[in-house]
Scaffold this motif. Structure first.
Motif, mmCIF file in Angstrom:
data_model
loop_
_atom_site.group_PDB
_atom_site.id
_atom_site.type_symbol
_atom_site.label_atom_id
_atom_site.label_comp_id
_atom_site.label_asym_id
_atom_site.label_seq_id
_atom_site.Cartn_x
_atom_site.Cartn_y
_atom_site.Cartn_z
ATOM 1 N N ALA A 1 -4.489 1.530 -7.701
ATOM 2 C CA ALA A 1 -4.572 0.021 -7.569
ATOM 3 C C ALA A 1 -3.140 -0.313 -6.652
ATOM 4 O O ALA A 1 -2.252 0.084 -6.935
ATOM 5 C CB ALA A 1 -4.659 -0.719 -8.873
ATOM 6 N N VAL A 2 -3.545 -1.183 -5.569
ATOM 7 C CA VAL A 2 -2.433 -1.846 -5.177
ATOM 8 C C VAL A 2 -2.326 -3.210 -6.075
ATOM 9 O O VAL A 2 -2.951 -3.821 -6.204
ATOM 10 C CB VAL A 2 -2.664 -2.225 -3.613
ATOM 11 N N ASP A 3 -1.138 -3.053 -6.740
ATOM 12 C CA ASP A 3 -1.076 -4.174 -7.607
ATOM 13 C C ASP A 3 0.018 -5.486 -7.335
ATOM 14 O O ASP A 3 0.836 -5.305 -6.136
ATOM 15 C CB ASP A 3 -1.068 -3.802 -9.007
ATOM 16 N N GLU A 4 0.103 -6.470 -8.082
ATOM 17 C CA GLU A 4 0.786 -7.564 -7.854
ATOM 18 C C GLU A 4 2.568 -7.133 -7.658
ATOM 19 O O GLU A 4 3.232 -7.718 -7.026
ATOM 20 C CB GLU A 4 0.774 -8.735 -8.840
ATOM 21 N N ALA A 5 2.832 -6.225 -8.547
ATOM 22 C CA ALA A 5 4.173 -5.653 -8.649
ATOM 23 C C ALA A 5 4.338 -4.899 -7.097
ATOM 24 O O ALA A 5 5.550 -5.327 -6.613
ATOM 25 C CB ALA A 5 4.452 -4.613 -9.625
ATOM 26 N N HIS A 6 3.549 -4.324 -6.507
ATOM 27 C CA HIS A 6 3.862 -3.657 -5.335
ATOM 28 C C HIS A 6 3.998 -4.550 -4.249
ATOM 29 O O HIS A 6 4.741 -4.794 -3.417
ATOM 30 C CB HIS A 6 2.735 -2.736 -5.045
ATOM 31 N N VAL A 7 3.106 -5.971 -4.307
ATOM 32 C CA VAL A 7 3.182 -6.962 -3.375
ATOM 33 C C VAL A 7 4.552 -7.776 -3.676
ATOM 34 O O VAL A 7 5.280 -8.026 -2.633
ATOM 35 C CB VAL A 7 2.237 -8.004 -3.585
ATOM 36 N N GLU A 8 5.076 -7.802 -4.578
ATOM 37 C CA GLU A 8 6.311 -8.414 -5.024
ATOM 38 C C GLU A 8 7.592 -7.800 -4.319
ATOM 39 O O GLU A 8 8.033 -8.275 -3.686
ATOM 40 C CB GLU A 8 6.556 -8.451 -6.170
ATOM 41 N N GLU A 9 7.566 -6.508 -4.523
ATOM 42 C CA GLU A 9 8.574 -5.830 -3.947
ATOM 43 C C GLU A 9 8.350 -5.790 -2.428
ATOM 44 O O GLU A 9 9.455 -5.731 -1.675
ATOM 45 C CB GLU A 9 8.356 -4.336 -4.488
ATOM 46 N N ALA A 10 7.297 -5.489 -1.780
ATOM 47 C CA ALA A 10 6.939 -5.334 -0.531
ATOM 48 C C ALA A 10 7.225 -6.645 0.196
ATOM 49 O O ALA A 10 7.959 -6.592 1.212
ATOM 50 C CB ALA A 10 5.316 -5.059 -0.357
ATOM 51 N N GLY B 1 0.738 -1.265 0.188
ATOM 52 C CA GLY B 1 -0.176 -0.033 0.088
ATOM 53 C C GLY B 1 0.898 1.290 -0.023
ATOM 54 O O GLY B 1 0.483 2.248 -0.740
ATOM 55 N N ASP B 2 1.850 1.148 0.849
ATOM 56 C CA ASP B 2 2.804 2.292 1.013
ATOM 57 C C ASP B 2 3.387 2.497 -0.568
ATOM 58 O O ASP B 2 3.703 3.605 -0.889
ATOM 59 C CB ASP B 2 3.910 2.155 1.774
ATOM 60 N N LEU B 3 3.614 1.347 -1.114
ATOM 61 C CA LEU B 3 4.445 1.705 -2.643
ATOM 62 C C LEU B 3 3.454 2.272 -3.640
ATOM 63 O O LEU B 3 3.698 3.157 -4.425
ATOM 64 C CB LEU B 3 5.049 0.240 -3.024
ATOM 65 N N ALA B 4 2.346 1.947 -3.409
ATOM 66 C CA ALA B 4 1.149 2.306 -4.273
ATOM 67 C C ALA B 4 0.914 3.718 -4.147
ATOM 68 O O ALA B 4 0.591 4.522 -5.050
ATOM 69 C CB ALA B 4 -0.187 1.396 -4.337
ATOM 70 N N LYS B 5 0.962 3.937 -3.005
ATOM 71 C CA LYS B 5 0.828 5.362 -2.472
ATOM 72 C C LYS B 5 1.797 6.471 -2.919
ATOM 73 O O LYS B 5 1.526 7.509 -3.536
ATOM 74 C CB LYS B 5 0.787 5.502 -0.866
#
Ligand code: ADP
Ligand code: MG
Length: 421
Positions: free
Chosen positions: A285-294, A269-273
């Motif tokens: 959107a909070v997407d899969e790339a954000h989750v991968e990095e997180a 969420g922080d990355l998406a923000k």
């Protein structure tokens, strides 16, 4: 406009994704909550409580379930005039002896620090060291007496106490020993499965009258937990479905920890923000790339956290590995590690544990991504060799921050001479 600007494209309430947020009710834990509630039932019936031992890996809802049920219990108990339920909670992280647990418990009565604790005894806090043991127990007795009623004492993360476990024998017996009117129930919570086996037989008999195990969550359960939290944490128009599913999958594949799943989603969420505030406009959107990095960020952080929260003998085991590593002699086999561990323990003022226990600590450290097991079989199939799986420097740093009582400096100097850090 300054550097900081309030913006709310992504999160509605980010705090909901933090681990200290207490959800109104737990998802996916129906059966376990029933089992736990049954174990607590004697309190409502006005009987002597059973002592409960709750264990399971970290992040599976042990603390959250305890908070939820005991809060309910206390409020439901108000309907009955003949019982008076009092709660005391102590987190034993960093407490490595029965003495420390007892003195912190007295101070929890006198100066409550934890959420669940419902009493406050009007006496001065006591010093945490140098207080004679007999007097300490007298003070504890006075506090128990003045609180009275039925007292449920939660000792969270009790595995930190290690082998100095007398208090776990004495506390449940305090009613008899001191002829108290108060009824006592002890709830011990441990992240370490092997802690139970290490307890003395007399402690097991007393403490583990009721045993409850919380297993890791699977991906479906984690998805349900995250969905519920995401609903509150993110704005309605923020797309999170794929992110929730992937964060749950990562956490399930690793340890099945809800804490880990929440950490991943919050960081994503922080990355998406950050991205959203860079390019304004358009759907968020909070997407899969954000989750991968997180996920990668969380993994790194987790290993360091893991070291911080190790019990004392696990730290000594890790320190032993560091010494071997600093001599460039790793990977090394369990037997040799144990030999050296005994010296490290003694040098740091601890009675060494048996090899079997060190074996457990080594596999635990392996499980937590701190060590790795190396196959040096030469065709003989011997796999019990271990080496450090993270940098020496990072271990030294965490030790120097959080375990200053251990002799780390000589090992660091050795590693420096070898040019390893
Ligand atoms: P443990 O004490 O087992 O290490 P916690 O109870 O602290 O784990 O849980 C870690 C985090 O995950 C907390 O934020 C908690 O609210 C959340 N959590 C754990 N299990 C559930 C669940 N079944 N439903 C909702 N949230 C949960
Ligand atoms: Mg906990």
């Amino acid at each position: 406009m300054g550097r900081f600007r309030r913006e709310s494209h992504v999160f509605r309430t980010r705090d909901v994704l933090r681990e200290d947020y207490q959800p109104e009710s737990l998802e996916e834990r129906g059966e376990k909550l029933d089992e736990y509630a049954t174990a607590l039932q004697p309190i409502i019936d006005g009987n002597q409580p059973d002592n409960i031992f709750l264990y399971g890996p970290t992040g599976v809802g042990k603390t959250a379930a305890t908070h939820q049920l005991l809060t309910e219990l206390r409020s439901d108990a108000q309907a009955y005039d003949d019982i008076d339920v009092q709660l005391v909670e102590l987190n034993c992280t960093g407490l490595t002896s029965s003495y420390q647990v007892a003195s912190n418990l007295v101070n929890e009565f006198r100066n409550p620090d934890h959420q669940l604790t419902s009493v406050e005894v009007d006496r001065d806090p006591i010093p945490e060291t140098g207080y004679p043991q007999k007097r300490l127990m007298r003070e504890l007795r006075k506090d128990l007496e003045s609180v009275g009623g039925t007292i449920a004492i939660v000792l969270d993360e009790i595995d930190h106490i290690g082998s100095d476990d007398d208090i776990l024998y004495e506390l449940p017996r305090a009613r008899k020993t001191y002829d108290l009117d108060a009824k006592l129930g002890i709830i011990g919570i441990s992240n370490d499965y092997s802690f139970r086996d290490q307890l003395g037989a007399r402690v097991i008999d007393t403490l583990c009258e009721e045993e409850i195990t919380f297993p890791p969550y699977d991906a479906t359960q984690l998805t349900a937990i995250l969905e519920k939290r995401a609903e509150q944490a993110f704005h309605d128009d923020v797309e999170t479905t794929a992110a929730v599913r992937l964060a749950a999958a990562y956490a399930a594949r690793d340890r099945g920890s809800a804490r880990q799943a929440l950490d991943i989603l919050r960081k994503a969420g922080d990355l998406a923000k950050r991205e959203a505030s860079e390019n304004t406009g358009g759907a968020v959107a909070v997407d899969e790339a954000h989750v991968e990095e997180a996920n990668q960020l969380v993994e790194q952080q987790q290993v360091l956290e893991g070291i911080r929260s190790l019990t004392q003998h696990a730290k000594l085991t890790l320190l032993t590995i560091c010494a071997i590593e600093a001599r460039e002699e790793s990977p090394e086999r369990t037997r040799v590690i144990h030999d050296e561990y005994q010296q490290v323990a003694l040098a740091n003022g601890y009675d060494p544990l048996k090899r079997r226990r060190i074996h457990d600590h080594l596999s635990n450290l392996d499980l937590n991504g701190i060590l790795s097991q190396v196959d040096v079989s030469n065709g003989r199939g011997n796999k019990n060799y271990y080496e450090l799986d993270i940098s020496l420097e990072s271990v030294f740093q965490v030790f120097e921050e959080t375990a200053s009582e251990l002799e780390v400096q000589p090992i660091r100097e050795h590693a420096v001479r070898k040019g390893l850090v």
